[in-house]
Design an enzyme around this catalytic site. Sequence first.
Site, PDB file in Angstrom:
ATOM      1  N   HIS A 230       0.884  -1.233  -0.070  1.00 28.70           N
ATOM      2  CA  HIS A 230      -0.002   0.074  -0.163  1.00 28.70           C
ATOM      3  C   HIS A 230       0.736   1.480   0.127  1.00 28.70           C
ATOM      4  CE1 HIS A 230      -3.799  -1.691   0.096  1.00 28.70           C
ATOM      5  NE2 HIS A 230      -3.689  -2.358   0.895  1.00 28.70           N
TER       6      HIS A 230
ATOM      7  N   LYS B  40     -14.906   3.536   5.558  1.00 31.37           N
ATOM      8  CA  LYS B  40     -15.171   4.412   4.570  1.00 31.37           C
ATOM      9  C   LYS B  40     -16.668   4.470   4.206  1.00 31.37           C
ATOM     10  CE  LYS B  40     -13.406   4.560   0.200  1.00 31.37           C
ATOM     11  NZ  LYS B  40     -14.253   5.024  -0.815  1.00 31.37           N
TER      12      LYS B  40
END
Length: 878
Positions: A137, A545
């Site tokens: 990431h 999210k």
Amino acid sequence: MNEQYSAMRSNVSMLGTLLGDTIKEALGEHILDRVETIRKLSKSSRAGNEASRQELLTTLQNLSNDELLPVARAFSQFLNLTNTAEQYHSISPHGEAASNPEALAQLFTRLKDKKLSDQDMRSAVDDLSIELVLTAHPTEITRRTLIHKLVEVNTCLSQLDHNDLADYERNKIMRRLRQLVAQSWHTDEIRKLRPSPVDEAKWGFAVVENSLWEGVPAFLREFNEQLENSLDYRLPVEAVPIRFTSWMGGDRDGNPNVTAEITRHVLLLSRWKATDLFLRDIQVLVSELSMSECTPELRELAGGEEVLEPYRQLMKNVRTQLTNTQAYLEARLKGERVLPPHDLLVSNDQLWEPLYACYQSLKACGMEIIANGQLLDTLRRVRCFGVPLVRIDVRQESTRHTDAIAELTRYLGLGDYESWSESDKQAFLVRELNSKRPLVPLKWEPSAETQEVLETCRVIAEAPQGSIAAYVISMAKVPSDVLAVHLLLKEAGCPFTLPVAPLFETLDDLNNADDVMTQLLGIDWYRGLIQGKQMVMIGYSDSAKDAGVMAASWAQYRAQDALIKTCEKAGITLTLFHGRGGSIGRGGAPAHAALLSQPPGSLKGGLRVTEQGEMIRFKFGLPEVTISSLALYAGAILEANLLPPPEPKKEWIEVMDLLSDASCDMYRSYVRENPEFVRYFRAATPELELGKLPLGSRPAKRRPDGGVESLRAIPWIFAWTQNRLMLPAWLGAGAGLQRAIDAGKRDVLATMCRDWPFFSTRIGMLEMVFAKADLWLAEYYDQRLVDKSLWPLGQQLRDQLAADIKVVLAIANDDHLMADLPWIAESIALRNVYTDPLNVLQAELLHRSRQQEHPDACVEQALMVTIAGVAAGMRNTG
């Protein structure tokens, strides 16, 4: 407390002085004076002096273009050095983590006090399984070049801790430190080019080479010592409870740069690196194992009576095999067509058998002390890393498989698979999985997208068994998503059954996860295939999210709890794979707390968890830190399995349901339903500018034109971390807690906080986020960057944050944040003095950058440095 910190503070102060000297030499006294003035103003501002705060703002706003970059770099580099000093402190004789392996001994004592038998504890040790999945990431913002220098700074700090240093030795170490600080200052901290997936994979191999290769055997020695002392039990040679897997070069979800060809290349590169590292080990063994006495079995294996040094001869044979394998892999990596050597290494057993034969012979001949030296470490490396070095997960999004099969069914005249009902899809897939004939015609020419999916499955089929760990399906929603991958692998001729793990990552998908798995386990063909083992991945970042951190964490808990019970009933061993991020908004939490807050039974099938971006460096960047991190994981898993947390009471579940719904409603009322929110987000944070940072190989958005929902979880978190509002990590949580208090549940919340690790960990995580968030800085970003019409929205969010802090303190019964973790509060306070100027400067640079028609290279470069610096100050990016 102060004593413990004085050593770290003096190291931070010394490194700061060296950096100051370097700046003075490079740029002159006036720049150092400017930096020092800003630092003093920041310190005074943090102490509550309003006049200093105003002067700090004015000074930073009035910096000339020539001063922007040096000031930004000074504070950014100082924070990198602070992180290094703190990392060293964690493993130094003064630090807490230095005693982590001893914490295992304390755990065994505590378990005995709870009347657990030695046999129970030994069984738990035998079942221990830790699989850490390294992911690329784009949160590791620091360049590899600088990381190497910082690792060496760490080494120097360690050398300075020896009390018996002669003056000339101390001077030599200080001279080296000065060189390293100067080298860092004169090196660009921002990459010029985005790394390719192969670059990311090489970064992962570097972590293995520089830290894990030494750290894992060293941890196992410590662990074995604790077991011998506490339980009179030795870890069997073949028992290595730690494995490493990687997503680097295998994770193609939303990353068009990871192709089948890239995965093939990374698999070869990984095997090449393994031969390289094992050759170094074997070279040492060739020189060490000069003994002649051995068992008849070993003598025969080494070539008979005429061989004078049988162990050495066997090691030379292994060396030849490794050298031949390495040459073959090297030729393949260059694209040459070569025949494999007759002794090509493809399985771990080929390496293990000669080494283990030497080990057994040495023990049988009374040379156990030699057997348990370098040879034992190498045997454990074979078990942990083996021929593949790190295994690879392949991850792809569910719709890519659906599209591929739909294209095929249309070509074959069977209709449009995509439009079929779920039951029709399942019936078709199971029929084809049972069929003996191939489904994919030889002469079919699919679209490029479908070709890529099929080619990836071929790469898996051709890879040596054991080099691919699992196939992860992101955005999995229905049973056919899992069956589709099994069919594609069958069509590619995959000769082994690969674990296929559905990843449930939105609120709805988490809520449906148990239903999906119940349906799958009801299919006879599927039950026969999986042989009693199932892996399921729980997505932390996308669910947070989607629904906010509180609703997401409760949905994750409920999903795991339901899956554990379903699999237990069906007699299936479930491995839960946790897709956590480094930051709170993506499920990050201190390992010990996170593991003990899982539902009871969730770690019976072992732990599989992603380690992401900059967290890899913080947890595994040095062999000593690796020992400490692995001890922490091992202790937490043993504790969770032997002393499982309580099942939540019915009343607790009802309260969680209530506050979860309320928090999700509040979160979505802003993020999804407020028409001004996206405009505010883009103005108040450096979200748009983050796209310019060459961080990872993966695009920041799934769709270039989309809103928040199309943003990846990492830039979403990263952006809010930069402006210190930290919104994704708390929005909705306090509102949910307040709803529960209003419903008369204050006492229940207090009990939950005291008696239920899941809930107390959530509260602890919120406290940590609140300690890092900053209202005046978030307001300053609004004043400099946001259109006045949007100011009320910013004010609402800050008011909500202030209210949430009060609610959490009331529930935790504390008068200030982080009261029970003073060392974290200390660490944050230490950094704020250096992070605040970077935040103010960043807002100023964003203002200048957005006003200019043509980008100014100096402003852009300084802006990127502030982004890197704030990330270092916050100790996480995304």
